[in-house]
Design a protein around this motif. Structure first.
Motif, PDB file in Angstrom:
ATOM      1  N   VAL A  91       0.947  -1.167   0.092  1.00  0.00           N
ATOM      2  CA  VAL A  91      -0.071   0.060   0.062  1.00  0.00           C
ATOM      3  C   VAL A  91       0.940   1.138   0.121  1.00  0.00           C
ATOM      4  CG1 VAL A  91      -1.677   1.419   1.368  1.00  0.00           C
ATOM      5  CG2 VAL A  91      -2.011  -1.101   1.038  1.00  0.00           C
TER       6      VAL A  91
ATOM      7  N   THR B 135      -3.961  -4.748   1.664  1.00  0.00           N
ATOM      8  CA  THR B 135      -4.971  -4.456   2.889  1.00  0.00           C
ATOM      9  C   THR B 135      -5.012  -5.419   4.005  1.00  0.00           C
ATOM     10  OG1 THR B 135      -6.575  -5.685   1.678  1.00  0.00           O
ATOM     11  CG2 THR B 135      -6.833  -3.369   1.280  1.00  0.00           C
TER      12      THR B 135
ATOM     13  N   TYR C 125      -3.855  -3.968   7.292  1.00  0.00           N
ATOM     14  CA  TYR C 125      -4.744  -2.943   8.083  1.00  0.00           C
ATOM     15  C   TYR C 125      -5.774  -3.745   8.672  1.00  0.00           C
ATOM     16  CZ  TYR C 125      -2.245   0.520   5.506  1.00  0.00           C
ATOM     17  OH  TYR C 125      -1.112   1.380   5.010  1.00  0.00           O
ATOM     18  N   TYR C 126      -6.254  -4.743   7.960  1.00  0.00           N
ATOM     19  CA  TYR C 126      -7.330  -5.684   8.545  1.00  0.00           C
ATOM     20  C   TYR C 126      -6.555  -6.169  10.074  1.00  0.00           C
ATOM     21  CZ  TYR C 126     -10.329  -9.735  10.193  1.00  0.00           C
ATOM     22  OH  TYR C 126     -11.078 -10.414  10.791  1.00  0.00           O
TER      23      TYR C 126
ATOM     24  N   VAL D  89     -11.347  -2.571   5.087  1.00  0.00           N
ATOM     25  CA  VAL D  89     -10.557  -3.087   4.174  1.00  0.00           C
ATOM     26  C   VAL D  89     -11.514  -3.302   2.921  1.00  0.00           C
ATOM     27  CG1 VAL D  89      -9.833  -5.635   3.529  1.00  0.00           C
ATOM     28  CG2 VAL D  89      -9.055  -4.437   5.618  1.00  0.00           C
TER      29      VAL D  89
ATOM     30  N   VAL E  95     -11.424   0.040   1.066  1.00  0.00           N
ATOM     31  CA  VAL E  95      -9.911   0.214   0.219  1.00  0.00           C
ATOM     32  C   VAL E  95      -9.808  -0.695  -1.109  1.00  0.00           C
ATOM     33  CG1 VAL E  95      -7.503   0.028   0.515  1.00  0.00           C
ATOM     34  CG2 VAL E  95      -9.018   0.915   2.633  1.00  0.00           C
ATOM     35  N   VAL E  96     -10.342  -1.799  -0.969  1.00  0.00           N
ATOM     36  CA  VAL E  96     -10.524  -2.794  -2.114  1.00  0.00           C
ATOM     37  C   VAL E  96     -11.344  -2.148  -3.068  1.00  0.00           C
ATOM     38  CG1 VAL E  96     -11.265  -4.944  -2.980  1.00  0.00           C
ATOM     39  CG2 VAL E  96      -9.974  -4.981  -1.050  1.00  0.00           C
TER      40      VAL E  96
ATOM     41  N   LEU F  11      -4.050   6.395   5.160  1.00  0.00           N
ATOM     42  CA  LEU F  11      -3.139   5.041   4.977  1.00  0.00           C
ATOM     43  C   LEU F  11      -1.869   4.929   5.260  1.00  0.00           C
ATOM     44  CD1 LEU F  11      -5.180   3.490   1.829  1.00  0.00           C
ATOM     45  CD2 LEU F  11      -5.256   2.828   3.993  1.00  0.00           C
TER      46      LEU F  11
END
Length: 218
Positions: free
Chosen positions: A17, A72, A75-76, A91, A94-95, A196
């Motif tokens: 990311v 991602t 972050y999860y 998540v 973001v996807v 992010l």
């Protein structure tokens, strides 16, 4: 062995990311070298038919979209202790950004106007949905961090989202002024990326410090 490999991937996925954000930030400067125009109104103009940067822009955005999606899991993992349910939602958003604003931009050409033809409409639709999803993701992130009492991030990210939404709205109304519109779009996108990027760097550095202390047994 497979489980360990997955754990390593999750731990290092934030690098993807961060890489995608760095690529997106540098895109205007790098593609600007190859364009024959002095200014472009929107970043999408780099991928417009007839532009020398068209194919490079498409490949660039396709790669960035994939990087956003693959990055991602970190972050999860970071947000899961606060709320597993909302970590999944974050998540997912973001996807959606990676697909909508990046991959759609790569697949569907922009022809100087969002309503010029069907592929410009799809390009616009993807950008609108993608950026909207990332904005909602950032708002959700602010709430999660507020619940977790990480107030320093809450204040910073709230300010960046306000600046971002104002810049993006103004950009739409000032599209006829290329220099101003492109500057506002860049400010808006940077504001969307900042949560992010900052959270990834902070959490990544924190995890690295923990790993070093554990390995050195300090």
């Amino acid at each position: 062995m497979i489980k360990k490999a997955i754990q390593i991937y999750i731990s290092l996925s934030l690098i993807l990311v961060i890489l995608a954000i760095c690529r997106e930030i540098s895109l205007p400067a790098i593609l600007g070298i190859f364009t024959t125009r002095k200014h472009v109104a929107l970043l999408s103009d780099f991928g417009a038919p007839g532009m020398p940067t068209r194919h490079l822009f498409e490949k660039w955005e396709l790669i960035d979209g994939i990087l956003f999606i693959l990055g991602t899991p970190f972050y999860y993992q970071y947000l899961k202790p606060i709320s597993k349910k909302y970590a999944k939602l974050f998540v997912s958003l973001v996807v959606i950004y990676g697909i909508g604003d990046c991959i759609f931009s790569a697949l569907f050409d922009y022809s100087g106007s969002y309503f010029a033809n069907w592929h410009s409409c799809l390009h616009a639709f993807g950008s609108l949905v993608g950026c909207g999803a990332l904005f909602i993701a950032n708002c959700l992130l602010i709430l999660l961090l507020l619940f977790d009492s990480q107030l320093q991030f809450v204040k910073m990210f709230t300010a960046t989202q306000l600046i971002s939404i104002i810049a993006c709205v103004l950009c739409l109304f000032l599209e006829s002024r290329p220099l101003i519109a492109s500057t506002l779009q860049i400010i808006g996108l940077y504001g969307l990326y900042l949560p992010l990027l900052v959270l990834g760097l902070f959490a990544g550095f924190k995890n690295l410090k923990i790993w070093v202390f554990r390995e050195l047994k300090l």
